[in-house]
Design an enzyme around this catalytic site. Sequence first.
Site, PDB file in Angstrom:
ATOM      1  N   HIS A  59      42.275  79.535  -0.969  1.00 55.23           N
ATOM      2  CA  HIS A  59      43.313  80.500  -0.813  1.00 55.23           C
ATOM      3  C   HIS A  59      42.903  81.744  -1.238  1.00 55.23           C
ATOM      4  O   HIS A  59      42.166  82.036  -2.155  1.00 55.23           O
ATOM      5  CB  HIS A  59      44.747  80.060  -0.928  1.00 55.23           C
ATOM      6  CG  HIS A  59      45.195  80.068  -2.380  1.00 55.23           C
ATOM      7  ND1 HIS A  59      44.582  79.240  -3.232  1.00 55.23           N
ATOM      8  CD2 HIS A  59      46.082  80.826  -3.024  1.00 55.23           C
ATOM      9  CE1 HIS A  59      45.189  79.471  -4.579  1.00 55.23           C
ATOM     10  NE2 HIS A  59      45.905  80.400  -4.466  1.00 55.23           N
ATOM     11  N   HIS A  61      44.295  84.309  -3.047  1.00 55.69           N
ATOM     12  CA  HIS A  61      44.767  85.152  -4.208  1.00 55.69           C
ATOM     13  C   HIS A  61      43.524  85.280  -5.212  1.00 55.69           C
ATOM     14  O   HIS A  61      42.717  84.565  -5.240  1.00 55.69           O
ATOM     15  CB  HIS A  61      45.728  84.035  -4.937  1.00 55.69           C
ATOM     16  CG  HIS A  61      47.119  84.118  -4.480  1.00 55.69           C
ATOM     17  ND1 HIS A  61      48.076  83.061  -4.638  1.00 55.69           N
ATOM     18  CD2 HIS A  61      47.765  84.910  -3.463  1.00 55.69           C
ATOM     19  CE1 HIS A  61      49.189  83.248  -3.864  1.00 55.69           C
ATOM     20  NE2 HIS A  61      49.118  84.593  -3.514  1.00 55.69           N
ATOM     21  N   ASP A  63      43.138  85.240  -8.353  1.00 53.25           N
ATOM     22  CA  ASP A  63      42.622  84.569  -9.387  1.00 53.25           C
ATOM     23  C   ASP A  63      41.792  83.553  -9.010  1.00 53.25           C
ATOM     24  O   ASP A  63      41.287  82.615  -9.748  1.00 53.25           O
ATOM     25  CB  ASP A  63      44.124  84.133 -10.217  1.00 53.25           C
ATOM     26  CG  ASP A  63      44.884  83.180  -9.559  1.00 53.25           C
ATOM     27  OD1 ASP A  63      45.400  83.531  -8.345  1.00 53.25           O
ATOM     28  OD2 ASP A  63      45.195  82.311  -9.866  1.00 53.25           O
ATOM     29  N   HIS A  64      41.672  83.257  -7.631  1.00 51.75           N
ATOM     30  CA  HIS A  64      40.711  82.255  -7.081  1.00 51.75           C
ATOM     31  C   HIS A  64      39.565  82.684  -6.319  1.00 51.75           C
ATOM     32  O   HIS A  64      38.482  82.267  -6.160  1.00 51.75           O
ATOM     33  CB  HIS A  64      41.514  81.565  -5.820  1.00 51.75           C
ATOM     34  CG  HIS A  64      42.809  80.599  -6.727  1.00 51.75           C
ATOM     35  ND1 HIS A  64      42.803  79.356  -6.857  1.00 51.75           N
ATOM     36  CD2 HIS A  64      43.833  81.083  -7.370  1.00 51.75           C
ATOM     37  CE1 HIS A  64      44.001  79.134  -7.533  1.00 51.75           C
ATOM     38  NE2 HIS A  64      44.479  80.025  -7.759  1.00 51.75           N
ATOM     39  N   HIS A 121      52.124  77.448  -0.312  1.00 57.73           N
ATOM     40  CA  HIS A 121      51.918  78.674  -1.279  1.00 57.73           C
ATOM     41  C   HIS A 121      51.384  79.799  -0.863  1.00 57.73           C
ATOM     42  O   HIS A 121      51.989  80.731  -0.917  1.00 57.73           O
ATOM     43  CB  HIS A 121      50.722  77.768  -2.152  1.00 57.73           C
ATOM     44  CG  HIS A 121      50.301  78.727  -3.424  1.00 57.73           C
ATOM     45  ND1 HIS A 121      51.222  79.113  -4.406  1.00 57.73           N
ATOM     46  CD2 HIS A 121      49.246  79.595  -3.760  1.00 57.73           C
ATOM     47  CE1 HIS A 121      50.692  79.910  -5.389  1.00 57.73           C
ATOM     48  NE2 HIS A 121      49.464  80.303  -4.895  1.00 57.73           N
ATOM     49  N   ASP A 140      46.223  75.878  -5.281  1.00 55.90           N
ATOM     50  CA  ASP A 140      47.522  75.923  -5.821  1.00 55.90           C
ATOM     51  C   ASP A 140      48.691  75.190  -5.032  1.00 55.90           C
ATOM     52  O   ASP A 140      49.984  75.432  -5.015  1.00 55.90           O
ATOM     53  CB  ASP A 140      47.969  77.377  -5.903  1.00 55.90           C
ATOM     54  CG  ASP A 140      47.090  78.043  -6.812  1.00 55.90           C
ATOM     55  OD1 ASP A 140      46.356  77.346  -7.589  1.00 55.90           O
ATOM     56  OD2 ASP A 140      47.259  79.216  -7.205  1.00 55.90           O
ATOM     57  N   HIS A 178      45.313  75.018 -11.551  1.00 55.84           N
ATOM     58  CA  HIS A 178      45.663  75.572 -12.791  1.00 55.84           C
ATOM     59  C   HIS A 178      46.152  74.501 -13.738  1.00 55.84           C
ATOM     60  O   HIS A 178      46.109  73.354 -13.172  1.00 55.84           O
ATOM     61  CB  HIS A 178      46.742  76.455 -12.743  1.00 55.84           C
ATOM     62  CG  HIS A 178      47.008  77.791 -11.983  1.00 55.84           C
ATOM     63  ND1 HIS A 178      46.486  78.790 -12.456  1.00 55.84           N
ATOM     64  CD2 HIS A 178      46.657  77.914 -10.538  1.00 55.84           C
ATOM     65  CE1 HIS A 178      46.454  80.058 -11.758  1.00 55.84           C
ATOM     66  NE2 HIS A 178      46.353  79.350 -10.479  1.00 55.84           N
TER      67      HIS A 178
HETATM   68 FE    FE Z   1      46.309  80.509  -8.654  1.00 49.41          FE
HETATM   69 ZN    ZN Z   2      47.614  80.940  -5.698  1.00 48.25          ZN
END
Ligand code: FE
Ligand code: ZN
Length: 264
Positions: A59, A61, A63-64, A121, A140, A178
């Site tokens: 996805h 985001h 942080d990915h 999410h 996530d 995570h």
């Molecule tokens: Fe994340």
């Molecule tokens: Zn995420």
Amino acid sequence: MPTSPLQIEILTLFEDNYVYLLFEPGTGTSGVVDPGAAEPVLARLTELGRGLDWILLTHHHADHSGGIPVLRRETGARVVLSKKDVGRVPAIDMAVDVEVGEGDRLAFGDVSFEVLDVPGHTRGHVAFWFPGEEAVFVGDTLFVLGCGRLFEGTPEEMWRSLSKLAALPPATRVYCGHEYTLANARFALAVDPDNPRLRERTAHYEALRAEGRPTVPTTVATELETNPFLRPHDPAIRRALGLEGASDVAVFAELRRRKDGFRG
Ligand code: FE
Ligand code: ZN
């Protein structure tokens, strides 16, 4: 269990993000799942003497996905991402990258994987299931003893997505985005305190974390026994919430709502 030709290595990024390096030795195919940053991935690839063929993104985001522009530039890797995330991720080039959706089957060297749409999410969230390797990368959506927050989806959507993952073969190894396990365990024990298997797993996870080791992968079978978000049908959980007569999705929604406000 069949010996899987796919090698999976876990890297930790930032506080608690997991990035997965994939390697199929038969063809020398190399990939990475959810590279939130490029540098640690490049450093490890250099150590291993490997290039990078594929970036699998669950996805959009940051942080990915944050490592994608540099990884693409440095390695020429192609990105596999949800159709719905095109335009939400920097440095995507539809001349070479691959947009995917539910049921698409792609080759990764000599093995293959299938795309599962798992919105909730985010609306474009996908999971990558390697059936022959008994492994799924869920980003996530599903965590050890928990599930992702509903940023862009309804409880109904997330429940359907989690049900899809829960229906994979029980031995499937689940690789999450995570390390949230111990916080998730505190909530799980609050709503399902008498589940012996949950207590046993929590002790196991505490021991792993005390040694600085990851709690991933989990398996579908383990989550079905211990993860409250996959167990809304469970009478004890329903009793704990005071929702004995409710539908599974209503119980799930209430679990997610309580977890959002939970201070364990
Ligand atoms: Fe994340
Ligand atoms: Zn995420």
